[in-house]
Design an enzyme around this catalytic site. Sequence first.
Site, PDB file in Angstrom:
ATOM      1  N   GLY A  95      -5.409  -4.335   3.080  1.00 25.22           N
ATOM      2  CA  GLY A  95      -6.083  -4.388   1.788  1.00 25.22           C
ATOM      3  C   GLY A  95      -5.258  -5.115   0.742  1.00 25.22           C
ATOM      4  O   GLY A  95      -5.796  -5.834  -0.103  1.00 25.22           O
ATOM      5  N   THR A  96      -3.965  -4.943   0.807  1.00 23.91           N
ATOM      6  CA  THR A  96      -3.085  -5.595  -0.170  1.00 23.91           C
ATOM      7  C   THR A  96      -3.217  -7.115  -0.088  1.00 23.91           C
ATOM      8  O   THR A  96      -3.306  -7.797  -1.116  1.00 23.91           O
ATOM      9  CB  THR A  96      -1.622  -5.161   0.078  1.00 23.91           C
ATOM     10  OG1 THR A  96      -1.541  -3.747  -0.102  1.00 23.91           O
ATOM     11  CG2 THR A  96      -0.662  -5.862  -0.871  1.00 23.91           C
TER      12      THR A  96
ATOM     13  N   ASN B 196      -8.626   5.327  -5.883  1.00 20.15           N
ATOM     14  CA  ASN B 196      -7.932   5.964  -4.764  1.00 20.15           C
ATOM     15  C   ASN B 196      -7.227   7.271  -5.121  1.00 20.15           C
ATOM     16  O   ASN B 196      -6.823   8.013  -4.242  1.00 20.15           O
ATOM     17  CB  ASN B 196      -6.915   4.993  -4.149  1.00 20.15           C
ATOM     18  CG  ASN B 196      -6.024   4.345  -5.168  1.00 20.15           C
ATOM     19  OD1 ASN B 196      -6.498   3.732  -6.118  1.00 20.15           O
ATOM     20  ND2 ASN B 196      -4.720   4.473  -4.999  1.00 20.15           N
TER      21      ASN B 196
ATOM     22  N   GLN C 228     -11.364   2.157  -0.681  1.00 18.45           N
ATOM     23  CA  GLN C 228     -11.634   3.601  -0.561  1.00 18.45           C
ATOM     24  C   GLN C 228     -13.122   3.905  -0.455  1.00 18.45           C
ATOM     25  O   GLN C 228     -13.497   5.052  -0.243  1.00 18.45           O
ATOM     26  CB  GLN C 228     -11.046   4.360  -1.759  1.00 18.45           C
ATOM     27  CG  GLN C 228      -9.540   4.352  -1.813  1.00 18.45           C
ATOM     28  CD  GLN C 228      -8.876   5.164  -0.697  1.00 18.45           C
ATOM     29  OE1 GLN C 228      -9.520   5.904   0.036  1.00 18.45           O
ATOM     30  NE2 GLN C 228      -7.566   5.016  -0.554  1.00 18.45           N
TER      31      GLN C 228
ATOM     32  N   SER D  94      -9.910  -2.266   4.007  1.00 22.50           N
ATOM     33  CA  SER D  94      -8.700  -2.032   4.809  1.00 22.50           C
ATOM     34  C   SER D  94      -9.042  -1.075   5.945  1.00 22.50           C
ATOM     35  O   SER D  94      -9.706  -0.053   5.722  1.00 22.50           O
ATOM     36  CB  SER D  94      -7.617  -1.430   3.918  1.00 22.50           C
ATOM     37  OG  SER D  94      -6.511  -1.047   4.700  1.00 22.50           O
ATOM     38  N   GLY D  95      -8.567  -1.392   7.155  1.00 25.83           N
ATOM     39  CA  GLY D  95      -8.950  -0.609   8.323  1.00 25.83           C
ATOM     40  C   GLY D  95      -8.383   0.796   8.378  1.00 25.83           C
ATOM     41  O   GLY D  95      -9.061   1.725   8.823  1.00 25.83           O
ATOM     42  N   HIS D  96      -7.142   0.971   7.904  1.00 26.49           N
ATOM     43  CA  HIS D  96      -6.486   2.254   8.169  1.00 26.49           C
ATOM     44  C   HIS D  96      -7.013   3.412   7.329  1.00 26.49           C
ATOM     45  O   HIS D  96      -6.619   4.561   7.541  1.00 26.49           O
ATOM     46  CB  HIS D  96      -4.960   2.122   8.073  1.00 26.49           C
ATOM     47  CG  HIS D  96      -4.405   1.960   6.699  1.00 26.49           C
ATOM     48  ND1 HIS D  96      -3.828   2.997   6.021  1.00 26.49           N
ATOM     49  CD2 HIS D  96      -4.307   0.891   5.882  1.00 26.49           C
ATOM     50  CE1 HIS D  96      -3.389   2.559   4.839  1.00 26.49           C
ATOM     51  NE2 HIS D  96      -3.673   1.283   4.738  1.00 26.49           N
TER      52      HIS D  96
ATOM     53  N   THR E 277      -2.521 -16.322  14.258  1.00 24.13           N
ATOM     54  CA  THR E 277      -3.286 -15.885  15.429  1.00 24.13           C
ATOM     55  C   THR E 277      -4.030 -14.596  15.098  1.00 24.13           C
ATOM     56  O   THR E 277      -3.453 -13.662  14.537  1.00 24.13           O
ATOM     57  CB  THR E 277      -2.345 -15.690  16.633  1.00 24.13           C
ATOM     58  OG1 THR E 277      -1.676 -16.934  16.854  1.00 24.13           O
ATOM     59  CG2 THR E 277      -3.107 -15.283  17.881  1.00 24.13           C
TER      60      THR E 277
ATOM     61  N   CYS F  63       1.689   4.913  -2.774  1.00 24.94           N
ATOM     62  CA  CYS F  63       2.395   3.665  -3.060  1.00 24.94           C
ATOM     63  C   CYS F  63       3.301   3.785  -4.281  1.00 24.94           C
ATOM     64  O   CYS F  63       3.965   2.838  -4.651  1.00 24.94           O
ATOM     65  CB  CYS F  63       1.402   2.532  -3.282  1.00 24.94           C
ATOM     66  SG  CYS F  63       0.120   2.484  -2.051  1.00 24.94           S
TER      67      CYS F  63
HETATM   68  N1  PLP Z   1      -6.658  -0.660  -2.661  1.00 23.62           N
HETATM   69  C1  PLP Z   1      -6.836   0.666  -2.646  1.00 23.62           C
HETATM   70  C2  PLP Z   1      -7.860   1.274  -3.560  1.00 23.62           C
HETATM   71  C3  PLP Z   1      -6.080   1.472  -1.797  1.00 23.62           C
HETATM   72  O1  PLP Z   1      -6.248   2.794  -1.800  1.00 23.62           O
HETATM   73  C4  PLP Z   1      -5.114   0.850  -0.955  1.00 23.62           C
HETATM   74  C5  PLP Z   1      -4.244   1.660  -0.097  1.00 23.62           C
HETATM   75  O2  PLP Z   1      -3.697   2.655  -0.499  1.00 23.62           O
HETATM   76  C6  PLP Z   1      -4.990  -0.543  -0.999  1.00 23.62           C
HETATM   77  C7  PLP Z   1      -5.776  -1.263  -1.867  1.00 23.62           C
HETATM   78  C8  PLP Z   1      -4.010  -1.257  -0.133  1.00 23.62           C
HETATM   79  O3  PLP Z   1      -4.448  -1.278   1.197  1.00 23.62           O
HETATM   80  P1  PLP Z   1      -3.408  -1.528   2.378  1.00 23.62           P
HETATM   81  O4  PLP Z   1      -2.620  -0.270   2.526  1.00 23.62           O
HETATM   82  O5  PLP Z   1      -4.275  -1.810   3.562  1.00 23.62           O
HETATM   83  O6  PLP Z   1      -2.574  -2.684   2.004  1.00 23.62           O
END
Ligand code: PLP
Length: 374
Positions: free
Chosen positions: A70-71, A150, A180, A200-202, A238, A320
């Site tokens: 996601g970042t 989040n 989210q 974001s997948g995780h 890749t 984070c």
């Molecule tokens: N944006 C939001 C709202 C999130 O909650 C997060 C992860 O905590 C991210 C972006 C970043 O995603 P990633 O951990 O996949 O880089």
Amino acid sequence: MPIYLDNAATTRVCPEAAQAALEAMTEGYGNPSSGYALGQAAAAALKEHRAAVAGRLGCAPEELVFTSCGTEGDNWAVRAAAEYGRRKGRHIITTAIEHAAVLEPVKALAAQGYEVTYLKPDRSGHVSADALRAALRPDTVLVSMMLVNNELGTLLPVAEAAQAIRDAGSPALLHCDAVQAFLKVPFTPAELGVDLLTLSGHKIRAPKGIGVQYIRRGLNLRPLLTGGGQEGGLRPGTEPTAQAAALAAACAAWQEDYPARIQEVKEYALESLSAVPGLEIISRGDAPHICAVSLPGYPSEMLVRELSDRGVYVSSGSACHRGKPSHVFAALGLPKRTLMGVLRVSFSPESTRADVDALAGGLTEITKTRIAAR
Ligand code: PLP
């Protein structure tokens, strides 16, 4: 089994996703760019996985680019949108409660001379569409607004932002961090009216290391990376075939009734936690999986440690921002004692009432054995 109530930070990979990744890594491991059968099979599988994700998101497969997280998607959207609008203006609108993955590239643009308007949330963590309407200027080139916060679980008015941009005849691109929101609340990029959207997948039981960027058809954006021609030249490197397989499997395994199930456990949590002496509910969350509470006078970090000693995992805010009070809770204007005692509790389809009982019991015990700071 640990009692894991930090699903907004990350989720346990579901068995379907783990199995799909294992097969892609050990059997379908060809490079999709290779011309021989093993490579072409990987390319075909990747196409299927993209279509599966697009099906869940409600867009065309060609509008999706696989990224690393996601970042990356948030950084790319902010930088590329500013670059896209460089001849039209240097004003950006975002919110004070975005993730750092949006706020940091915005800050970097501010250092290069962009003007930034940060929309502030009210005490409940909501941002008003009227404030956005008022902030739009002829030189606004980007509006970046998340769909679900989040840390609070609040919903932001992204569709109204799109309408405001259209009404104003503004050239601004609209980016939405939907990391989210995906699968938790119903939306499609077209319904929201966004140009760019980040996933974001995780957060949905796929592994870490994969994200998805939606780019509205017809919008030509500059890539963040340069290199080979993968992903139509938009995201060289890749392709992450195993992660894409896992993401598609996690999407397929996500059942229709999960949001309602998660919401039910959260409602139970809000009720049970209200009985903990001194506990305040900061946000009930509009999205089904996130709520935030505070035990004023008990530092979050201590609460997280003490709960961890009891095998219960929750967050002291966004994972984070470890160690310092989160900018999101700070933006609500909470009193310092409340701010320092904040906990985020977040749920997955695996969460149970028994998990909640352990959390509420643990917190009650802590209030009995530790004295709150004044
Ligand atoms: N944006 C939001 C709202 C999130 O909650 C997060 C992860 O905590 C991210 C972006 C970043 O995603 P990633 O951990 O996949 O880089």
